[in-house]
Design an enzyme around this catalytic site. Structure first.
Site, mmCIF file in Angstrom:
data_model
loop_
_atom_site.group_PDB
_atom_site.id
_atom_site.type_symbol
_atom_site.label_atom_id
_atom_site.label_comp_id
_atom_site.label_asym_id
_atom_site.label_seq_id
_atom_site.Cartn_x
_atom_site.Cartn_y
_atom_site.Cartn_z
ATOM 1 N N TYR A 1 -9.698 -10.577 -7.037
ATOM 2 C CA TYR A 1 -9.104 -10.589 -7.406
ATOM 3 C C TYR A 1 -8.992 -11.508 -8.678
ATOM 4 C CZ TYR A 1 -6.671 -6.936 -4.789
ATOM 5 O OH TYR A 1 -5.855 -5.554 -4.641
ATOM 6 N N ARG B 1 -0.724 -1.882 -6.938
ATOM 7 C CA ARG B 1 -1.108 -2.760 -5.922
ATOM 8 C C ARG B 1 -2.402 -3.913 -7.045
ATOM 9 N NH1 ARG B 1 -1.028 -4.657 -0.339
ATOM 10 N NH2 ARG B 1 -3.485 -4.889 0.770
ATOM 11 N N LYS C 1 -2.166 -3.155 8.574
ATOM 12 C CA LYS C 1 -3.207 -2.330 9.092
ATOM 13 C C LYS C 1 -3.427 -2.656 10.604
ATOM 14 C CE LYS C 1 -6.777 -1.034 4.931
ATOM 15 N NZ LYS C 1 -7.362 -1.194 4.600
ATOM 16 N N ARG D 1 0.734 -1.118 -0.563
ATOM 17 C CA ARG D 1 -0.093 -0.227 -0.040
ATOM 18 C C ARG D 1 0.786 0.997 -0.009
ATOM 19 N NH1 ARG D 1 -2.364 -3.653 4.125
ATOM 20 N NH2 ARG D 1 -3.791 -4.318 3.576
ATOM 21 N N HIS E 1 -2.866 2.756 -5.861
ATOM 22 C CA HIS E 1 -3.415 1.271 -5.504
ATOM 23 C C HIS E 1 -3.434 0.674 -7.194
ATOM 24 C CE1 HIS E 1 -4.626 -0.648 -1.686
ATOM 25 N NE2 HIS E 1 -6.109 -0.719 -2.515
ATOM 26 N N HIS F 1 -3.905 -9.576 3.763
ATOM 27 C CA HIS F 1 -5.617 -8.992 3.750
ATOM 28 C C HIS F 1 -5.729 -9.593 4.852
ATOM 29 C CE1 HIS F 1 -6.183 -8.265 -1.052
ATOM 30 N NE2 HIS F 1 -5.940 -7.100 0.085
#
Length: 313
Positions: A291, A259, A184, A160, A256, A282
């Site tokens: 995806y 990514r 995150k 990210r 993004h 994730h």
């Protein structure tokens, strides 16, 4: 046809809008959207004979949602996103009325906004990624070396943009040919770095970063701006915008996008979705599986173009 709104309904909405403006500090444009949505809701209630919020039931709120989606003589049907925004405004009104003692129940509590369509991530072809990176580092200056290393890293690791600009020099040497990213929730992961990204990063660290660091305090940051401080997210966006223009890429590209392209190209190449999940950081494989929809679309295109009986002549 518009209906005359009973004063008790109008007063309830005015009080809620005042609350949003004064206590919640909502922006004028957001307030205007709430006002439009709630005006339409009040007209709907008035047409069905409701004179105050304590007369409204769950069926009234659900009927309003159905009317938004179906449209009428005055209003075209709303898309799911616009209808969801209107339902949020209505639910906020009823929660406020209950909290203020204007009603005894919240009739909107179990009415859910319409599900939003799943948006497929955008990816660009490998050739366009290469053109972007080449355009970023064309002149070999310290800033160009930084820009090329940044874009190679974003595409080579799937990081990210916040993770990339948050890197320190030590993170680039967490392991041989690997990068330590802090995602995150502070969750760390180590991802491999390909030879293209590693070479660009080494060139920046040897010939680019020392020159930039001399103009400021340096510090541990991996990517520095022209004044020697840590590169910001906004500046990283500007790097990509300039590279997009120089490369002549016509589609809109964001950090993004790189990514998304990283993940899509891995899956196109046969990577397992759970491996891609780990690389992207994730928490759930469900997030990564979107995806695979992109890849299925690509397979469908190739099949339609190549199979002799895919399309009827």
């Amino acid at each position: 046809m518009s209906a005359d709104v009973p004063p008790p309904l109008q007063r309830a909405v005015d009080a809620y809008l005042d609350h949003l403006a004064v206590e919640r500090g909502l922006a004028p444009n957001t307030l205007a959207s709430y006002r439009r949505d709630l005006r339409r809701y009040l007209e709907h209630l008035a047409r069905t004979g409701r004179g105050a919020l304590d007369e409204v039931g769950e069926a009234d709120v659900a009927a309003f949602l159905a009317a938004l989606r179906a449209g009428d003589d005055e209003h075209p049907p709303l898309a799911a996103g616009s209808a969801a925004r209107a339902v949020v405004a209505v639910r906020g009104l009823h929660r406020f009325a209950l909290r203020e003692g204007q009603t005894q129940v919240d009739p909107s509590r179990d009415v859910r906004p319409p599900p939003l369509p799943r948006r497929l991530p955008k990816a660009i072809p490998v050739e366009q990624v290469g053109a972007l990176i080449a355009a970023a580092g064309a002149d070999g200056t310290p800033l160009a070396l930084r820009d090329r290393a940044l874009l190679e890293l974003l595409y080579g690791s799937g990081a990210r943009i916040s993770e990339a600009v948050g890197l320190d020099v030590d993170d680039a040497h967490a392991a041989p040919d690997a990068l330590r990213l802090s995602g995150k929730g502070g969750k760390e992961r180590v991802v491999p770095l390909g030879s293209y990204a590693q070479e660009a990063l080494d060139a920046y660290l040897v010939r680019g970063r020392p020159a930039l660091a001399a103009g400021g305090t340096g510090g541990p940051a991996l990517f520095l701006n022209a004044r020697g401080g840590r590169l910001s997210r906004q500046s990283a966006w500007a790097v990509l915008r300039r590279a997009t223009e120089r490369a002549g890429v016509a589609v809109e590209v964001s950090p993004h996008t790189l990514r998304h392209s990283f993940a899509t190209h891995l899956l196109d190449g046969g990577a397992d979705v759970r491996v891609v999940q780990e690389l992207l950081g994730h928490a759930s494989v469900t997030t990564t599986q979107v995806y695979t929809l992109v890849t299925v679309d690509r397979l469908r295109e190739v099949y339609a173009a190549a199979h002799p009986r895919a399309l009827r002549a």
